[in-house]
Design a protein around this motif. Structure first.
Motif, PDB file in Angstrom:
ATOM      1  N   SER A   1      -2.855  13.561   9.714  1.00  0.00           N
ATOM      2  CA  SER A   1      -1.821  14.169  10.124  1.00  0.00           C
ATOM      3  C   SER A   1      -0.138  13.787   9.703  1.00  0.00           C
ATOM      4  O   SER A   1      -0.023  11.788  10.019  1.00  0.00           O
ATOM      5  CB  SER A   1      -1.611  15.015  11.607  1.00  0.00           C
ATOM      6  OG  SER A   1      -1.646  13.608  12.217  1.00  0.00           O
ATOM      7  N   CYS A   2       0.981  14.500   9.530  1.00  0.00           N
ATOM      8  CA  CYS A   2       2.359  13.582   9.027  1.00  0.00           C
ATOM      9  C   CYS A   2       2.549  13.639  10.642  1.00  0.00           C
ATOM     10  O   CYS A   2       2.331  13.651  11.416  1.00  0.00           O
ATOM     11  CB  CYS A   2       3.176  14.534   8.459  1.00  0.00           C
ATOM     12  SG  CYS A   2       3.637  15.782   9.361  1.00  0.00           S
TER      13      CYS A   2
ATOM     14  N   ARG B   1       4.741  13.894   1.230  1.00  0.00           N
ATOM     15  CA  ARG B   1       5.620  14.526   1.609  1.00  0.00           C
ATOM     16  C   ARG B   1       4.630  16.132   2.411  1.00  0.00           C
ATOM     17  O   ARG B   1       4.091  16.315   2.029  1.00  0.00           O
ATOM     18  CB  ARG B   1       6.552  14.791   0.548  1.00  0.00           C
ATOM     19  CG  ARG B   1       7.537  16.423   1.305  1.00  0.00           C
ATOM     20  CD  ARG B   1       8.948  16.522   0.347  1.00  0.00           C
ATOM     21  NE  ARG B   1       9.595  15.645  -0.275  1.00  0.00           N
ATOM     22  CZ  ARG B   1      10.768  15.128   0.131  1.00  0.00           C
ATOM     23  NH1 ARG B   1      10.982  16.495   2.001  1.00  0.00           N
ATOM     24  NH2 ARG B   1      11.350  13.948  -0.375  1.00  0.00           N
ATOM     25  N   CYS B   2       4.959  16.116   3.994  1.00  0.00           N
ATOM     26  CA  CYS B   2       4.407  17.579   3.931  1.00  0.00           C
ATOM     27  C   CYS B   2       4.580  18.488   3.964  1.00  0.00           C
ATOM     28  O   CYS B   2       5.415  19.467   3.326  1.00  0.00           O
ATOM     29  CB  CYS B   2       4.973  17.199   5.712  1.00  0.00           C
ATOM     30  SG  CYS B   2       3.958  18.823   7.211  1.00  0.00           S
ATOM     31  N   THR B   3       3.434  18.840   3.367  1.00  0.00           N
ATOM     32  CA  THR B   3       3.406  20.412   2.659  1.00  0.00           C
ATOM     33  C   THR B   3       3.213  21.633   3.662  1.00  0.00           C
ATOM     34  O   THR B   3       4.170  22.502   3.591  1.00  0.00           O
ATOM     35  CB  THR B   3       2.233  21.277   2.133  1.00  0.00           C
ATOM     36  OG1 THR B   3       1.167  21.114   3.313  1.00  0.00           O
ATOM     37  CG2 THR B   3       2.263  19.740   1.416  1.00  0.00           C
ATOM     38  N   THR B   4       3.516  21.171   5.046  1.00  0.00           N
ATOM     39  CA  THR B   4       4.394  21.880   5.800  1.00  0.00           C
ATOM     40  C   THR B   4       5.492  21.969   6.305  1.00  0.00           C
ATOM     41  O   THR B   4       6.102  23.542   6.391  1.00  0.00           O
ATOM     42  CB  THR B   4       3.232  22.226   7.260  1.00  0.00           C
ATOM     43  OG1 THR B   4       1.951  22.216   6.750  1.00  0.00           O
ATOM     44  CG2 THR B   4       3.599  22.832   8.487  1.00  0.00           C
ATOM     45  N   CYS B   5       6.292  20.930   6.935  1.00  0.00           N
ATOM     46  CA  CYS B   5       7.886  20.845   7.415  1.00  0.00           C
ATOM     47  C   CYS B   5       8.846  19.920   6.121  1.00  0.00           C
ATOM     48  O   CYS B   5       9.470  20.061   6.658  1.00  0.00           O
ATOM     49  CB  CYS B   5       7.743  20.405   8.423  1.00  0.00           C
ATOM     50  SG  CYS B   5       7.436  18.474   8.778  1.00  0.00           S
ATOM     51  N   ALA B   6       7.674  19.848   5.269  1.00  0.00           N
ATOM     52  CA  ALA B   6       8.414  19.357   4.392  1.00  0.00           C
ATOM     53  C   ALA B   6       8.888  17.891   4.677  1.00  0.00           C
ATOM     54  O   ALA B   6       9.973  17.241   3.292  1.00  0.00           O
ATOM     55  CB  ALA B   6       9.595  19.942   3.369  1.00  0.00           C
TER      56      ALA B   6
ATOM     57  N   GLN C   1       4.631  14.568  12.318  1.00  0.00           N
ATOM     58  CA  GLN C   1       5.215  16.101  13.348  1.00  0.00           C
ATOM     59  C   GLN C   1       4.256  16.212  13.471  1.00  0.00           C
ATOM     60  O   GLN C   1       3.636  17.284  14.314  1.00  0.00           O
ATOM     61  CB  GLN C   1       5.814  17.052  12.479  1.00  0.00           C
ATOM     62  CG  GLN C   1       6.898  16.262  12.138  1.00  0.00           C
ATOM     63  CD  GLN C   1       8.318  15.688  13.359  1.00  0.00           C
ATOM     64  OE1 GLN C   1       8.120  16.391  14.178  1.00  0.00           O
ATOM     65  NE2 GLN C   1       8.705  14.619  12.495  1.00  0.00           N
TER      66      GLN C   1
ATOM     67  N   ARG D   1      -4.709  17.286   4.328  1.00  0.00           N
ATOM     68  CA  ARG D   1      -5.756  17.253   3.966  1.00  0.00           C
ATOM     69  C   ARG D   1      -6.712  16.819   2.599  1.00  0.00           C
ATOM     70  O   ARG D   1      -7.443  16.273   2.441  1.00  0.00           O
ATOM     71  CB  ARG D   1      -5.723  19.271   3.886  1.00  0.00           C
ATOM     72  CG  ARG D   1      -5.343  19.886   4.789  1.00  0.00           C
ATOM     73  CD  ARG D   1      -6.110  21.405   4.426  1.00  0.00           C
ATOM     74  NE  ARG D   1      -5.563  21.865   5.757  1.00  0.00           N
ATOM     75  CZ  ARG D   1      -4.730  22.875   6.152  1.00  0.00           C
ATOM     76  NH1 ARG D   1      -3.751  21.856   5.819  1.00  0.00           N
ATOM     77  NH2 ARG D   1      -4.326  23.272   7.547  1.00  0.00           N
TER      78      ARG D   1
ATOM     79  N   HIS E   1       1.110  18.243  11.287  1.00  0.00           N
ATOM     80  CA  HIS E   1       0.877  18.770  10.980  1.00  0.00           C
ATOM     81  C   HIS E   1      -0.294  18.153  10.292  1.00  0.00           C
ATOM     82  O   HIS E   1      -0.533  16.773   9.618  1.00  0.00           O
ATOM     83  CB  HIS E   1       1.884  19.406   9.877  1.00  0.00           C
ATOM     84  CG  HIS E   1       2.834  19.850  10.892  1.00  0.00           C
ATOM     85  ND1 HIS E   1       4.184  19.165  10.608  1.00  0.00           N
ATOM     86  CD2 HIS E   1       3.095  20.786  11.384  1.00  0.00           C
ATOM     87  CE1 HIS E   1       4.968  20.045  11.473  1.00  0.00           C
ATOM     88  NE2 HIS E   1       4.231  21.371  11.820  1.00  0.00           N
TER      89      HIS E   1
END
Length: 239
Positions: free
Chosen positions: A37-38, A52-57, A40, A45, A42
């Protein structure tokens, strides 16, 4: 710039961009699971992709710019020095892994077996195939001898002073000894000496800046990788 060097540069850029995500996921303490997970929380996968997180960027892991520049520089210089020789494919595959290992060691003070051992096996096997092809610029017996000599020497150092050298460095030396030994004992000695000098200069700088003490643990992997790349360049130029 020749087409081969240009290809190596483009390859180095593409490979370097992908390193930070893998480095972030593998930079954990020994015995703990890889990060999934990042920062944060998230989920991450996949292993391939930008850090770069695909959820929170939000970005995570090491900065992509120096990692990409280092990978690109290593691939480009080796392609220029080696030319169209069969071992170049092994060099281009090895450089991103060496950069990745150096980054992980800087971040987590470890060299994961999941990278060091496959690198050793694939490097020796790849050089065995390269030795059978036309225009090979080295020797498989030299690669095998270099692997045994460098890993054996570092194993002795580890047994004498395990606090100054990790066992991960010994396992990494298997692959590094193979790629250096391919070009002979001069390249091997140059790579080993360069690693020691670079590590010594780095440690001295930290002491002078009072950012470390004489008992501080200093990751040796980045200097092993850097010294090996210098030795490979010397050997390739001589070939």
């Amino acid at each position: 710039m020749t087409q081969l060097t240009l290809f190596a540069a483009c390859y180095g850029i593409a490979a370097g961009i992908l390193i930070p995500r893998v480095a972030y996921r593998l930079s954990t303490e020994a015995g703990t699971p890889w990060r999934a997970s990042c920062p944060q929380g998230h989920p991450i996968r996949t292993w391939a992709g930008l850090a770069r997180c695909t959820t929170c960027a939000a970005p995570y892991g090491p900065s992509a710019l120096p990692v990409t520049l280092t990978t690109t520089l290593g691939c480009t210089l080796l392609a220029h020095a080696t030319g169209p020789r069969p071992e170049l494919m092994i060099w281009l595959l090895a450089v991103p892994v060496l950069v990745l290992l150096g980054v992980i060691d800087l971040m987590a003070h470890r060299l994961p077996d999941v990278l060091t051992l496959p690198l050793a096996v694939s490097a020796l096997a790849g050089l065995g195939v390269a030795a059978l092809l036309p225009r090979a610029g080295g020797s498989f017996t030299g690669a095998l001898g270099g692997m045994l000599a460098m890993a054996g020497g570092y194993l002795v150092l580890f047994l004498i002073s395990p606090r100054s050298l990790g066992f991960g460095d010994v396992k990494l030396a298997l692959a590094l000894g193979a790629v250096l030994g391919w070009h002979g004992w001069t390249a091997l000695a140059a790579g080993v000496m360069a690693a020691q000098v670079l590590a010594g200069v780095y440690a001295l700088a930290l002491l002078m800046l009072r950012k470390a003490s004489r008992t501080s643990a200093i990751p040796f992997g980045p200097f092993l990788a850097s010294g090996t790349l210098l030795g490979m360049l010397l050997g390739a130029a001589g070939a």
